[in-house]
Design an enzyme around this catalytic site. Sequence first.
Site, PDB file in Angstrom:
ATOM      1  N   GLY A   1       0.808  -1.213   0.000  1.00  0.00           N
ATOM      2  CA  GLY A   1       0.000   0.000   0.000  1.00  0.00           C
ATOM      3  C   GLY A   1       0.842   1.264   0.000  1.00  0.00           C
ATOM      4  O   GLY A   1       2.033   1.250  -0.261  1.00  0.00           O
TER       5      GLY A   1
ATOM      6  N   LEU B   1       0.494   3.658  -2.205  1.00  0.00           N
ATOM      7  CA  LEU B   1       0.941   3.437  -3.582  1.00  0.00           C
ATOM      8  C   LEU B   1       1.580   4.674  -4.200  1.00  0.00           C
ATOM      9  O   LEU B   1       1.164   5.796  -3.937  1.00  0.00           O
ATOM     10  CB  LEU B   1      -0.260   3.005  -4.430  1.00  0.00           C
ATOM     11  CG  LEU B   1      -0.990   1.758  -3.923  1.00  0.00           C
ATOM     12  CD1 LEU B   1      -2.191   1.457  -4.819  1.00  0.00           C
ATOM     13  CD2 LEU B   1      -0.057   0.556  -3.869  1.00  0.00           C
TER      14      LEU B   1
ATOM     15  N   HIS C   1       4.473   1.516  -8.045  1.00  0.00           N
ATOM     16  CA  HIS C   1       3.420   0.493  -7.985  1.00  0.00           C
ATOM     17  C   HIS C   1       2.529   0.587  -9.229  1.00  0.00           C
ATOM     18  O   HIS C   1       2.135  -0.423  -9.808  1.00  0.00           O
ATOM     19  CB  HIS C   1       2.531   0.704  -6.763  1.00  0.00           C
ATOM     20  CG  HIS C   1       3.231   0.542  -5.451  1.00  0.00           C
ATOM     21  ND1 HIS C   1       3.424   1.582  -4.572  1.00  0.00           N
ATOM     22  CD2 HIS C   1       3.782  -0.538  -4.856  1.00  0.00           C
ATOM     23  CE1 HIS C   1       4.044   1.153  -3.497  1.00  0.00           C
ATOM     24  NE2 HIS C   1       4.292  -0.125  -3.635  1.00  0.00           N
TER      25      HIS C   1
ATOM     26  N   GLN D   1      12.197  -3.848  -9.422  1.00  0.00           N
ATOM     27  CA  GLN D   1      13.634  -4.167  -9.311  1.00  0.00           C
ATOM     28  C   GLN D   1      14.311  -3.363  -8.207  1.00  0.00           C
ATOM     29  O   GLN D   1      15.435  -3.654  -7.848  1.00  0.00           O
ATOM     30  CB  GLN D   1      14.340  -3.905 -10.647  1.00  0.00           C
ATOM     31  CG  GLN D   1      14.025  -4.972 -11.687  1.00  0.00           C
ATOM     32  CD  GLN D   1      14.464  -4.582 -13.077  1.00  0.00           C
ATOM     33  OE1 GLN D   1      14.984  -3.483 -13.307  1.00  0.00           O
ATOM     34  NE2 GLN D   1      14.228  -5.460 -14.031  1.00  0.00           N
TER      35      GLN D   1
ATOM     36  N   SER E   1       7.571   3.878  -0.696  1.00  0.00           N
ATOM     37  CA  SER E   1       6.540   4.375   0.241  1.00  0.00           C
ATOM     38  C   SER E   1       7.201   5.003   1.455  1.00  0.00           C
ATOM     39  O   SER E   1       6.627   5.873   2.104  1.00  0.00           O
ATOM     40  CB  SER E   1       5.634   3.227   0.682  1.00  0.00           C
ATOM     41  OG  SER E   1       5.069   2.618  -0.449  1.00  0.00           O
TER      42      SER E   1
END
Length: 285
Positions: free
Chosen positions: A31, A33, A37, A148, A186
Amino acid sequence: MRICRTKAELRAARTDLGLRGARIGLVPTMGYLHDGHLSLIRAARAETDRVIATIFVNPTQFGPTEDLASYPRDTDRDLALLRAENVDAVFLPEPGEMYAEDAETVVETTELAGVLIGALRPGHFRGVATVVTKLFNLTRPDRAYFGQKDYQQLCVIRRMVRDLDIGVEVRGMPTRRECDGLALSSRNVRLTAAARAQAPALYRALLAGQAALEAGRGVAAAQDAIRAALADADLALVRSVDIRDAQSLAQVPDRPDAPVVILLAVAFGDVLLIDNLVATPKRPA
Ligand code: PAF
């Protein structure tokens, strides 16, 4: 978009979405995001027929002194972003839904989980491998998408999928960066303004290491160049600088003859940032 809070709801959604042979793409997340993402979601959208995203801040991959409680969360915003990307279903379980109280079964890549980030964060990759296996079992995806930026995580997941014959194609997608080079994460929101100003030093250090290796200057010289590039960031505590074989993460000689990955872990206060860059060392003439 189907919102599934229980495993039963997710399984039912998976069955419906997979009708008539539709290929399922899975994007597991914790989450909060960001564009990184969303690039995984877009890749899944482009390459599969139905996309399932998961949002679960997985407690088992955090150590007892790590940032589980302060990990950023904003479910309403996340759901709006996923809706805008036409995600078909999202799984949002509570920890008690994911893990039985007496759960005792884990998945572990015994060697890979103990080195590099695994040495800094004991148990971290066991938590990741276990939860990803559970998400694979629940969603039975054709393809699963990971960034990555978490290079070692990607290696662990690929190794686990190979070793356990899990029939999922693992797709590793390029790191997304801010204009100043800071890799999207995040956790960036938890940096102080002063730390945020210094954080692009990680990318500059990676570029310096890459340039040294690609000029044929060897691993030790690249390590020096990396540490020199980080020296000005006085709020940064360099936790590790490693140059490893890009495929296996094995140690390499000073003059490697195959692509390597430079892996950095740098702490700003209690925020641990990681980043990496692949380099193809110049072969000695
Ligand atoms: O990369 C992450 O966000 C997490 O480690 C993952 C893969 C969703 C497992 O919790």
